[in-house]
Design a protein around this motif. Structure first.
Motif, PDB file in Angstrom:
ATOM      1  N   PRO A 143       0.835  -1.203   0.000  1.00 47.89           N
ATOM      2  CA  PRO A 143       0.000   0.000   0.000  1.00 47.89           C
ATOM      3  C   PRO A 143       0.870   1.253   0.000  1.00 47.89           C
ATOM      4  O   PRO A 143       2.092   1.151   0.129  1.00 47.89           O
ATOM      5  N   SER A 144       0.255   2.404  -0.093  1.00 48.27           N
ATOM      6  CA  SER A 144       1.030   3.645  -0.021  1.00 48.27           C
ATOM      7  C   SER A 144       1.382   3.954   1.432  1.00 48.27           C
ATOM      8  O   SER A 144       2.418   4.568   1.696  1.00 48.27           O
ATOM      9  N   HIS A 145       0.529   3.511   2.344  1.00 44.07           N
ATOM     10  CA  HIS A 145       0.789   3.736   3.765  1.00 44.07           C
ATOM     11  C   HIS A 145       0.296   2.519   4.541  1.00 44.07           C
ATOM     12  O   HIS A 145      -0.825   2.052   4.324  1.00 44.07           O
ATOM     13  N   GLN A 146       1.148   2.008   5.399  1.00 43.28           N
ATOM     14  CA  GLN A 146       0.804   0.849   6.221  1.00 43.28           C
ATOM     15  C   GLN A 146       1.099   1.183   7.683  1.00 43.28           C
ATOM     16  O   GLN A 146       2.198   1.627   8.015  1.00 43.28           O
ATOM     17  N   ILE A 160       3.998  -7.201   5.018  1.00 44.60           N
ATOM     18  CA  ILE A 160       4.497  -7.497   3.679  1.00 44.60           C
ATOM     19  C   ILE A 160       4.254  -6.278   2.812  1.00 44.60           C
ATOM     20  O   ILE A 160       3.121  -5.817   2.682  1.00 44.60           O
ATOM     21  N   LEU A 161       5.328  -5.758   2.262  1.00 48.01           N
ATOM     22  CA  LEU A 161       5.242  -4.634   1.344  1.00 48.01           C
ATOM     23  C   LEU A 161       5.371  -5.178  -0.075  1.00 48.01           C
ATOM     24  O   LEU A 161       6.249  -5.997  -0.358  1.00 48.01           O
ATOM     25  N   ARG A 162       4.498  -4.676  -0.935  1.00 51.79           N
ATOM     26  CA  ARG A 162       4.437  -5.243  -2.278  1.00 51.79           C
ATOM     27  C   ARG A 162       4.887  -4.245  -3.337  1.00 51.79           C
ATOM     28  O   ARG A 162       4.639  -3.038  -3.233  1.00 51.79           O
ATOM     29  N   VAL A 188      12.874 -11.329   1.240  1.00 54.43           N
ATOM     30  CA  VAL A 188      12.317 -10.882  -0.035  1.00 54.43           C
ATOM     31  C   VAL A 188      11.925 -12.094  -0.847  1.00 54.43           C
ATOM     32  O   VAL A 188      12.476 -13.188  -0.702  1.00 54.43           O
ATOM     33  N   GLU A 189      10.986 -11.841  -1.742  1.00 51.72           N
ATOM     34  CA  GLU A 189      10.467 -12.943  -2.536  1.00 51.72           C
ATOM     35  C   GLU A 189       9.891 -12.391  -3.831  1.00 51.72           C
ATOM     36  O   GLU A 189       9.394 -11.265  -3.866  1.00 51.72           O
ATOM     37  N   LEU A 226       8.699  -7.481   0.140  1.00 49.39           N
ATOM     38  CA  LEU A 226       9.594  -7.361   1.283  1.00 49.39           C
ATOM     39  C   LEU A 226       8.765  -7.699   2.515  1.00 49.39           C
ATOM     40  O   LEU A 226       7.744  -7.073   2.764  1.00 49.39           O
ATOM     41  N   LYS A 227       9.218  -8.700   3.267  1.00 47.60           N
ATOM     42  CA  LYS A 227       8.533  -9.092   4.489  1.00 47.60           C
ATOM     43  C   LYS A 227       9.380  -8.723   5.683  1.00 47.60           C
ATOM     44  O   LYS A 227      10.601  -8.979   5.705  1.00 47.60           O
TER      45      LYS A 227
END
Lengths: 113, 114
Positions: free
Chosen positions: B8-11, B20-22, B67-68, B77-78
């Motif tokens: 998302p733009s903000h978590q 988890i950042l996508r 990372v995956e 990025l987890k």
């Protein structure tokens, strides 16, 4: 250790004035050199890059930068600033045998009408 | 023009939670990166990824990070157990191939750990 220094945290100029943003690097050899710009809410956009050859490089949006080996500098210039140039500017270096970019702390540019 | 996107733009998360950042890199790019910028500090390299494995990582990228590229288009990025000091803007970048030397950055995800 490798490092990039941007001595000016914040610069304010009038629209139409010339601009020079300073960047110095500390590195064992001449690295690849970059300038990025970040507008609010945006990602980092590449303005220009230097690998070798002509030490004066031209970029997008009317920017240019000059590599001076003797001074370990790569200063960014623009002859006439526009209000839309207000943003944060980052100098970065990269060694030829590594993936990572090493960034300076950035210079925030404010433009007054 | 193709661009790197991030969600998302903000978590906002609680300390100790996994996030988890996508990222969706530019199609046909081969190298992928994560950087972070703690508020008021410089952009720092975290990790690079090529050919489905980590190519280089910084000392920041400890066992809490992974990372995956799960499906050939996303790059994630987890952070396993977030800490307050993980609060930062996280940037994903991609690069066409070796020797191209231009990393294309996404708009970032702002992570706030409470």
């Amino acid at each position: 250790a490798q490092s990039v220094t941007q001595p000016d945290i914040h610069i304010t100029v009038s629209e139409g004035a010339s601009l020079e943003l300073r960047c110095n690097y500390s590195y064992g050899a001449t690295p690849y050199l970059f300038w990025y710009v970040q507008s609010p809410g945006q990602g980092l956009q590449l303005l220009l890059k230097y690998f070798s050859g002509d030490t004066l490089v031209q970029g997008i949006k009317g920017f240019e930068a000059e590599f001076k080996r003797s001074q370990s500098s790569f200063n960014l210039r623009k002859p006439s600033v526009h209000w839309s140039d207000a943003a944060e500017y980052f100098c970065a270096v990269r060694h030829y045998n590594t993936d990572k970019l090493i960034f300076g702390t950035g210079t925030r540019l404010q433009v007054f009408p | 023009e193709p661009e790197v996107t991030q969600t998302p733009s903000h978590q906002v998360t609680q300390m100790g939670q996994e996030v988890i950042l996508r990222c969706v890199p530019i199609s046909n790019h081969l190298y992928f990166y994560w950087y972070r910028q703690i508020l008021g500090q410089k952009v720092e390299f975290l990790v690079s990824f090529y050919n489905n494995e980590i190519s280089e990582k910084s000392e920041i990228f400890d066992d809490q990070f992974s990372v995956e590229r799960p499906d050939g288009s996303n790059f994630t990025l987890k952070i396993r157990s977030t800490k307050l000091e993980d609060s930062a803007m996280y940037f994903c970048a991609s690069e066409p191939g070796q020797g191209y030397n231009e990393q294309f950055f996404g708009p970032g995800t702002r992570l706030t750990v409470l």
